[in-house]
Design a protein around this motif. Structure first.
Motif, PDB file in Angstrom:
ATOM      1  N   ASP A 137      -1.444  -2.693  -2.987  1.00  0.00           N
ATOM      2  CA  ASP A 137      -0.269  -2.331  -3.789  1.00  0.00           C
ATOM      3  C   ASP A 137      -0.686  -1.845  -5.169  1.00  0.00           C
ATOM      4  N   TRP A 140      -2.644   1.537  -4.901  1.00  0.00           N
ATOM      5  CA  TRP A 140      -1.723   2.608  -4.503  1.00  0.00           C
ATOM      6  C   TRP A 140      -0.946   3.103  -5.734  1.00  0.00           C
ATOM      7  N   SER A 141      -0.531   2.153  -6.563  1.00  0.00           N
ATOM      8  CA  SER A 141       0.180   2.524  -7.784  1.00  0.00           C
ATOM      9  C   SER A 141      -0.734   3.266  -8.752  1.00  0.00           C
ATOM     10  N   GLY A 145       0.633   6.848  -5.972  1.00  0.00           N
ATOM     11  CA  GLY A 145       1.583   6.753  -4.880  1.00  0.00           C
ATOM     12  C   GLY A 145       1.494   7.896  -3.888  1.00  0.00           C
ATOM     13  N   GLY A 146       2.582   8.079  -3.144  1.00  0.00           N
ATOM     14  CA  GLY A 146       2.586   9.036  -2.040  1.00  0.00           C
ATOM     15  C   GLY A 146       2.356  10.477  -2.459  1.00  0.00           C
ATOM     16  N   ASP A 147       2.938  10.882  -3.607  1.00  0.00           N
ATOM     17  CA  ASP A 147       2.747  12.270  -4.054  1.00  0.00           C
ATOM     18  C   ASP A 147       1.280  12.567  -4.319  1.00  0.00           C
ATOM     19  N   PRO A 165       6.210   6.501   2.690  1.00  0.00           N
ATOM     20  CA  PRO A 165       7.222   6.762   1.651  1.00  0.00           C
ATOM     21  C   PRO A 165       7.176   5.717   0.538  1.00  0.00           C
ATOM     22  N   SER A 166       7.454   6.181  -0.666  1.00  0.00           N
ATOM     23  CA  SER A 166       7.577   5.304  -1.824  1.00  0.00           C
ATOM     24  C   SER A 166       6.345   4.397  -1.952  1.00  0.00           C
ATOM     25  N   ARG A 167       6.573   3.106  -2.006  1.00  0.00           N
ATOM     26  CA  ARG A 167       5.453   2.175  -2.173  1.00  0.00           C
ATOM     27  C   ARG A 167       4.897   1.683  -0.842  1.00  0.00           C
ATOM     28  N   PHE A 168       5.417   2.199   0.259  1.00  0.00           N
ATOM     29  CA  PHE A 168       5.044   1.676   1.578  1.00  0.00           C
ATOM     30  C   PHE A 168       3.825   2.424   2.125  1.00  0.00           C
ATOM     31  N   TRP A 169       2.661   2.109   1.574  1.00  0.00           N
ATOM     32  CA  TRP A 169       1.411   2.763   1.986  1.00  0.00           C
ATOM     33  C   TRP A 169       1.104   2.547   3.461  1.00  0.00           C
ATOM     34  N   THR A 172       1.844   5.160   6.327  1.00  0.00           N
ATOM     35  CA  THR A 172       1.117   6.433   6.453  1.00  0.00           C
ATOM     36  C   THR A 172       0.848   6.736   7.918  1.00  0.00           C
TER      37      THR A 172
END
Length: 304
Positions: A137, A140-141, A145-147, A165-169, A172
């Motif tokens: 977490d 990833w931050s 993140g995803g972008d 999506p979002s914070r949900f790595w 993928t």
């Protein structure tokens, strides 16, 4: 006969007598050991036999997979022989779960030209070796993140991977082919990833804790080196099934095997692991047979 002549005769007799009693020295004769002549042979690749062996292996894996629940896809590349094959290796909707943690670390290293700080190195070690989700977490931050991960995937050529999506790595999606592409970058370099960074990632993958060392490690022979990352997650909204994946590098004498086996819609984690390890073991056991050689005697009449 006069006295002078008698003395000469006696002296001659004495000389002859002495010659008869003296031992003649024995000179040893060197005996040469038999020479072993090595048989001269030339080795040639037997492409036809290799094709037959690969077809049989793919058939046997396919037959096994048909009897297993859910979806099973895999991809293979041996960097030594160049052998590559798979089944469903471009299916790109296979969820990675914790398998994406290698992606997160690799992307972060590309963003940190000066290397990771002490805190990030600790998070990286926990994320890969222990599969710590809190560490994932945090990184990833930090990576954006995803972008940011979408940009990373474009940069390294992972065309079949989409970040969660979002914070949900863990959401993928990827394909076995993209897992192989990522491993190849980690092993051989390129895409801006330096040797030290690649060594860090592969080193952590080579030291995952024992209870997480299952999976493609089943392809290893005694003494082979293994670097892997596994993923596993329940999927309550898909008939309460599981996604279980494993990918990594198995290297040793005569081989440098990159292997990814991914499963979905499994009735349980253990079923997925069993399938992955059976497929991996079949590949590891029979890999050498895919590049056989044939021998021929050397020419006896050299070309002038």
């Amino acid at each position: 006969m006069g006295p002078w002549i008698g003395r000469v005769v006696l002296a001659g007799l004495a000389f002859l007598t002495g010659c008869g009693t003296e031992r003649v020295p024995v000179v040893p004769v060197a005996v040469k050991a038999p020479v072993r002549v090595a048989r001269c042979v030339l080795k040639f690749p037997d492409a036809l036999a290799g094709d037959v062996a690969r077809a049989r292996l793919e058939r046997d894996i396919s037959r096994y997979v048909r009897g297993r629940p859910g979806r099973v896809v895999y991809g293979v590349l041996d960097l030594v022989s160049g052998v590559t094959f798979g089944q469903g290796e471009h299916e790109h909707d296979m969820i990675t779960a914790s398998g994406v943690k290698v992606d997160i670390l690799t992307a972060l290293l590309l963003r940190r030209s000066g290397g990771l700080d002490e805190g990030e190195r600790d998070l990286a070690a926990r994320m890969i070796k222990e599969s710590d989700n809190s560490a994932a977490d945090a990184l990833w931050s930090r990576v954006g993140g995803g972008d940011a991960m979408s940009g990373f995937y474009r940069r390294v050529g992972l065309r079949e991977t989409t970040p969660g999506p979002s914070r949900f790595w863990g959401g993928t999606n990827t394909s076995p082919a993209d897992r192989i592409r990522l491993l190849k970058v980690l092993v051989r370099g390129g895409k801006g990833l330096g040797a030290a960074d690649r060594g860090l990632v592969l080193g952590l993958m080579g030291r995952v804790q024992k209870d997480q060392s299952w999976g493609v490690s089943a392809a290893a022979r005694p003494g082979d080196r293994v670097a892997l990352k596994n993923g596993w997650t329940p999927r309550p909204f898909i008939h309460n099934t599981w996604a279980v994946t494993s990918y990594g590098r198995v290297a040793g004498p005569g081989r440098d095997l990159l292997l990814s086996v991914q499963t979905d819609q499994q009735p349980g984690e253990g079923t997925g692991i069993e399938t992955i390890e059976r497929v991996s073991r079949m590949i590891g056991t029979r890999l050498d047979a895919l590049t056989p050689t044939t021998t021929r005697p050397c020419p006896t009449n050299p070309i002038p």
